[in-house]
Design an enzyme around this catalytic site. Structure first.
Site, PDB file in Angstrom:
ATOM      1  N   LYS A  43       0.840  -1.202   0.000  1.00 39.76           N
ATOM      2  CA  LYS A  43       0.000   0.000   0.000  1.00 39.76           C
ATOM      3  C   LYS A  43       0.870   1.246   0.000  1.00 39.76           C
ATOM      4  O   LYS A  43       1.344   1.691   1.047  1.00 39.76           O
ATOM      5  CB  LYS A  43      -0.940   0.035   1.208  1.00 39.76           C
ATOM      6  CG  LYS A  43      -2.018   1.120   1.082  1.00 39.76           C
ATOM      7  CD  LYS A  43      -2.683   1.454   2.396  1.00 39.76           C
ATOM      8  CE  LYS A  43      -1.929   2.495   3.170  1.00 39.76           C
ATOM      9  NZ  LYS A  43      -1.861   3.820   2.495  1.00 39.76           N
ATOM     10  N   GLU A  97       8.967   1.359  11.161  1.00 41.23           N
ATOM     11  CA  GLU A  97      10.102   2.282  10.967  1.00 41.23           C
ATOM     12  C   GLU A  97       9.505   3.674  10.926  1.00 41.23           C
ATOM     13  O   GLU A  97       8.796   4.034   9.982  1.00 41.23           O
ATOM     14  CB  GLU A  97      10.858   1.945   9.687  1.00 41.23           C
ATOM     15  CG  GLU A  97      12.214   2.624   9.598  1.00 41.23           C
ATOM     16  CD  GLU A  97      12.196   3.875   8.738  1.00 41.23           C
ATOM     17  OE1 GLU A  97      12.003   4.979   9.314  1.00 41.23           O
ATOM     18  OE2 GLU A  97      12.367   3.764   7.525  1.00 41.23           O
ATOM     19  N   CYS A 157      12.959  10.791   6.808  1.00 44.12           N
ATOM     20  CA  CYS A 157      13.104  10.372   8.199  1.00 44.12           C
ATOM     21  C   CYS A 157      14.565  10.421   8.626  1.00 44.12           C
ATOM     22  O   CYS A 157      14.861  10.479   9.813  1.00 44.12           O
ATOM     23  CB  CYS A 157      12.545   8.970   8.394  1.00 44.12           C
ATOM     24  SG  CYS A 157      13.320   7.719   7.352  1.00 44.12           S
ATOM     25  N   GLU A 194       9.593  16.604  14.819  1.00 44.29           N
ATOM     26  CA  GLU A 194       9.982  16.380  13.434  1.00 44.29           C
ATOM     27  C   GLU A 194       9.230  17.348  12.516  1.00 44.29           C
ATOM     28  O   GLU A 194       7.997  17.363  12.494  1.00 44.29           O
ATOM     29  CB  GLU A 194       9.680  14.932  13.025  1.00 44.29           C
ATOM     30  CG  GLU A 194      10.190  14.574  11.648  1.00 44.29           C
ATOM     31  CD  GLU A 194       9.945  13.113  11.297  1.00 44.29           C
ATOM     32  OE1 GLU A 194      10.765  12.527  10.568  1.00 44.29           O
ATOM     33  OE2 GLU A 194       8.918  12.566  11.751  1.00 44.29           O
TER      34      GLU A 194
END
Length: 491
Positions: free
Chosen positions: A184, A258, A293, A394
């Site tokens: 996906k 992750e 990331c 973040e």
């Protein structure tokens, strides 16, 4: 769907139909999504989105295809994965173009995101290698076998900024282990992933072994909750991960996650300043416009070189060529969407308003010839407080924080003072220091004098709120195998 005529340099053909059981599927129950090219704000066409009906079909066809896949000899499965690697290599330009369409990554960098060939060649070698062992049983002549077997069908959920990286690091070892995959990708970036699924069938993998189903949250939830899915591998943000873990708990489906990062990049006084400045610019606000990331968004610089480094670093940031991501000379492109541009600009505005740091360069949306796209200037704040929101949350955009430290102990303390632990970077010419510091950093990967460079040999994953489980290396293969013990009585 045809290619975007507003990008004449792109030769890629775009199709937004789902890929299930070896065929393209339109008219899906999950509705549609209009894909916008972030380089100019214009439509790339309509994406079909999977609903529960399409997820059911993908899982069921995956189960059938997985049984066929495991009926092949190990040699045949290995050779088919090598054939797939050859096919990806021959279409490297096509996949690079599709990556640009997906999320506006410059074509000069899009080639680097197509890691699939390298992972396929590496993991194909594991197909015919032993996955188990035998063990003596105390006081008995019995045969005790410890085997590793596939889960059957695994769900792999990719973020918009790295569908092909996830195809390499997750889909490939899942296939190597003998699983089928329901893949996906995000509706924001579906094109390369859909083409990859198509290519799997073209080279001879069983139809349905790799099904590709862009979906909204409802489709993703149906995949995670599906009783026919043996394991979920998710790459993305912590908020979504919590929802996935809650949904997967219904069937006690195991999950690998992750997640995000707020990586520290430590620059010691003995570093090569020119190299450190260039690396910090690239790994910070430049690569993928900071939408990674692995973005080294907290730059910690030793006091004695702080001013000298900052001057070179700003020079490197401001020298980056910004523009049309289809231009091979461009290294800095747009952010993925208008809403993300607004979100990132609000982070910058808040940092200025709260005096989290001193704005040195950038901070604005780019106008002129690029006004229709979603471009934000590479943005650097200096003298940032590590306790500020700017330093702790973040941003996922081209915004970095620079702060100083006095000695090694303080550098390690500041670097570890984060809820994240995906990557850390160290710039030093002192080999002893590199070893000593890297062992004290709370991060799944530590990169010494180099950028984050994922390889099929190396395990990759996070500490703390950056997730759990690994991709890459033998650890990444074992994520897609479950252990079985078989004991045979011998009298």
């Amino acid at each position: 769907m045809t290619s975007n005529t507003d990008n004449p340099r792109s030769g890629a053909t775009l199709s937004g139909d789902l890929f299930i059981a070896g065929d393209r599927v339109g008219g899906s129950s999950g509705g549609t999504y209009e894909h916008i090219f972030p380089g100019n704000g214009r439509s790339n066409g309509t994406i079909q989105l999977a609903g529960s009906e399409e997820i059911d079909r993908a899982v069921e066809t995956g189960r059938q295809a997985q049984r066929e896949w495991m009926s092949f000899t190990a040699d045949r499965r290995r050779d088919l994965l090598i054939d797939l690697a050859d096919a990806v290599r021959d279409r490297l330009s096509e996949f690079s173009q599709l990556n640009v369409h997906d999320y506006g990554v410059p074509v000069s960098l899009a080639i680097n995101t197509v890691l699939v060939e390298r992972f396929l060649r590496h993991f194909a070698g594991y197909v015919d290698k032993p996955h188990g062992l035998s063990s003596p049983v105390a006081g008995s002549n019995d045969i005790d076998l410890i085997e590793r077997e596939p889960y059957g069908v695994v769900g792999v959920i990719a973020p918009w900024n790295g569908a092909m990286v996830v195809a390499a690091a997750c889909v490939v070892p899942a296939l190597t282990a003998g699983n089928a995959v329901v893949f996906k990708p995000s509706a924001l970036a579906p094109f390369a992933a859909l083409r990859f699924g198509e290519l799997c069938t073209e080279v001879g993998l069983p139809a349905g072994l790799v099904n590709v189903v862009p979906a909204r949250a409802e489709g993703g939830d149906a995949l995670v909750r599906h009783k026919g899915v043996g394991k979920i591998h998710f790459t993305g943000g912590g908020e979504t991960a919590r929802k996935i873990l809650t949904a997967a708990a219904q069937n006690l489906t195991p999950v690998v996650a992750e997640l995000g990062g707020k990586s520290a990049n430590i620059v010691f006084a003995d570093a090569d300043l020119d190299a450190a400045a260039q690396l910090s610019a690239y790994q910070g606000p430049i690569v993928q416009s900071g939408q990674s990331c692995a973005c080294a968004s907290r730059i910690l610089v030793q006091e004695s070189i702080y001013d000298a480094f900052l001057e070179k670093f700003i020079g490197a940031v401001e020298a980056a060529r910004i523009g049309d991501p289809f231009d091979p000379g461009v290294v800095f492109g747009p952010v993925v969407s208008g809403s993300d541009a607004d979100r990132i600009l609000s982070v910058i505005d808040e940092a200025v308003a709260t005096r989290a740091g001193k704005l040195i360069t950038g901070g604005n949306r780019i106008g002129g010839d690029l006004a229709e796209g979603y471009y934000i200037e590479p943005t650097v704040f200096a003298d940032v407080d590590n306790r500020s929101t700017l330093a702790r949350d973040e941003t996922f955009g081209p915004v970095v924080s620079v702060m100083s430290f006095t000695d090694e102990a303080e550098a390690i303390r500041l670097a570890n003072d984060s809820s994240y632990g995906l990557n850390a970077f160290v710039q030093t010419t002192n080999l002893t220091r590199a070893h000593r510091v890297s062992r004290q950093l709370e991060a799944g990967s530590v990169w010494i004098n180099q950028i984050s460079d994922i390889s099929p040999q190396g395990p990759y994953g996070g500490y703390k709120q950056s997730g759990f489980g690994r991709t890459g290396g033998i650890d990444g293969l074992y994520e897609f195998l479950q252990v079985k013990n078989i004991r045979i009585a011998m009298g």
